[in-house]
Motif scaffolding. Structure first.
Motif, short mmCIF file in Angstrom:
data_model
loop_
_atom_site.label_atom_id
_atom_site.label_comp_id
_atom_site.label_asym_id
_atom_site.label_seq_id
_atom_site.Cartn_x
_atom_site.Cartn_y
_atom_site.Cartn_z
N HIS A 82 0.81 -1.22 0.00
CA HIS A 82 0.00 0.00 0.00
C HIS A 82 0.85 1.27 0.00
O HIS A 82 0.43 2.29 -0.54
CB HIS A 82 -1.00 -0.01 1.16
CG HIS A 82 -0.42 -0.14 2.52
ND1 HIS A 82 0.31 -1.25 2.93
CD2 HIS A 82 -0.43 0.71 3.57
CE1 HIS A 82 0.69 -1.09 4.18
NE2 HIS A 82 0.26 0.10 4.58
N SER A 87 -2.31 -0.63 -5.89
CA SER A 87 -3.66 -0.67 -6.45
C SER A 87 -3.74 0.07 -7.77
O SER A 87 -4.64 -0.16 -8.58
CB SER A 87 -4.68 -0.09 -5.47
OG SER A 87 -4.77 -0.92 -4.33
N HIS A 109 -2.18 -6.75 -0.64
CA HIS A 109 -3.04 -5.58 -0.64
C HIS A 109 -4.18 -5.61 -1.66
O HIS A 109 -5.31 -5.28 -1.32
CB HIS A 109 -2.23 -4.30 -0.80
CG HIS A 109 -3.00 -3.04 -0.63
ND1 HIS A 109 -3.69 -2.75 0.52
CD2 HIS A 109 -3.20 -1.98 -1.47
CE1 HIS A 109 -4.29 -1.57 0.40
NE2 HIS A 109 -4.00 -1.09 -0.81
N THR A 110 -3.94 -6.00 -2.88
CA THR A 110 -4.97 -5.92 -3.91
C THR A 110 -5.94 -7.09 -3.88
O THR A 110 -7.01 -7.02 -4.48
CB THR A 110 -4.35 -5.87 -5.33
OG1 THR A 110 -3.67 -7.10 -5.58
CG2 THR A 110 -3.40 -4.69 -5.47
N LYS A 112 -5.61 -9.70 -5.42
CA LYS A 112 -5.63 -10.25 -6.78
C LYS A 112 -4.25 -10.84 -7.09
O LYS A 112 -3.25 -10.13 -6.98
CB LYS A 112 -5.95 -9.18 -7.81
CG LYS A 112 -7.32 -8.56 -7.64
CD LYS A 112 -7.52 -7.42 -8.62
CE LYS A 112 -8.88 -6.76 -8.42
NZ LYS A 112 -9.06 -5.63 -9.35
N ASN A 125 2.32 -11.42 -6.38
CA ASN A 125 1.27 -11.18 -5.40
C ASN A 125 0.46 -12.48 -5.34
O ASN A 125 -0.11 -12.89 -6.36
CB ASN A 125 0.39 -10.01 -5.84
CG ASN A 125 -0.73 -9.69 -4.86
OD1 ASN A 125 -1.18 -10.54 -4.11
ND2 ASN A 125 -1.21 -8.46 -4.91
N GLN A 134 -10.32 -11.08 -7.45
CA GLN A 134 -10.17 -11.22 -8.89
C GLN A 134 -11.40 -11.89 -9.49
O GLN A 134 -12.23 -12.44 -8.79
CB GLN A 134 -8.88 -12.01 -9.23
CG GLN A 134 -8.97 -13.50 -9.06
CD GLN A 134 -8.76 -13.99 -7.63
OE1 GLN A 134 -8.85 -13.23 -6.68
NE2 GLN A 134 -8.52 -15.27 -7.48
#
Length: 159
Positions: A82, A87, A109-110, A112, A125, A134
């Motif tokens: 982050h 993002s 964080h995402t 995905k 990630n 996702q």
């Protein structure tokens, strides 16, 4: 060496428990943040060396914001992501990883999953093992295996 890589458990450990049972034995666990107070439980559950960084939801945590370490000759940089605005893309993270001379950079964080190489840096990630975002919303994690030559092989897996 077999390394389990997870992120964004957000206090929900059922999937992590299942994956640890499925993948054992592992030599190391890397958690890329948002444990929300579950760090001690995760460390005890893993029963191996553990690296955990703080995520944006790890309020009042004494977990480090990021870590660097070497595994079988691979310089690894881990962060939740982050602070590098992941993002919106990976360019800031890649710049930081290259500045640290990292071979592999890992972030969360995402929620995905992502795995690719750019400018000689492997960027990964694992997605979220608890709350995926996702398409298809499948819970994901990654396994990194490093052979005797030090070459890492990374696989995205589903819970």
């Amino acid at each position: 060496m077999k390394i389990l890589i997870v992120s964004d458990t957000h206090k929900a450990h059922v999937s992590l428990e299942q994956v640890l049972e499925r993948e054992k034995p592992i030599d190391m666990l890397i958690h890329l943040g948002d444990v929300e107070g579950g760090a001690d439980y995760i460390e005890a559950l893993a029963d191996c060396p553990v690296h955990i960084v703080a995520g944006n939801n790890d309020y009042f945590s004494d977990l480090p914001q990021e870590e660097e370490f070497v595994v079988e000759g691979n310089h690894i940089f881990i962060t939740h992501g982050h602070y590098y605005y992941v993002s919106m893309g990976e360019s800031d993270l890649l710049k930081e990883a290259k500045g640290r001379d990292a071979d592999v950079v890992m972030y969360g964080h995402t929620h995905k999953p992502s795995l690719h190489e750019e400018d000689g840096v492997t960027i990964l990630n694992p997605g979220s093992i608890s709350y995926p975002r996702q398409s298809g919303r499948q819970k994901t994690y990654m396994i990194m295996e490093i052979d005797a030559s030090g070459m890492p092989e990374i696989e995205l897996k589903y819970v």
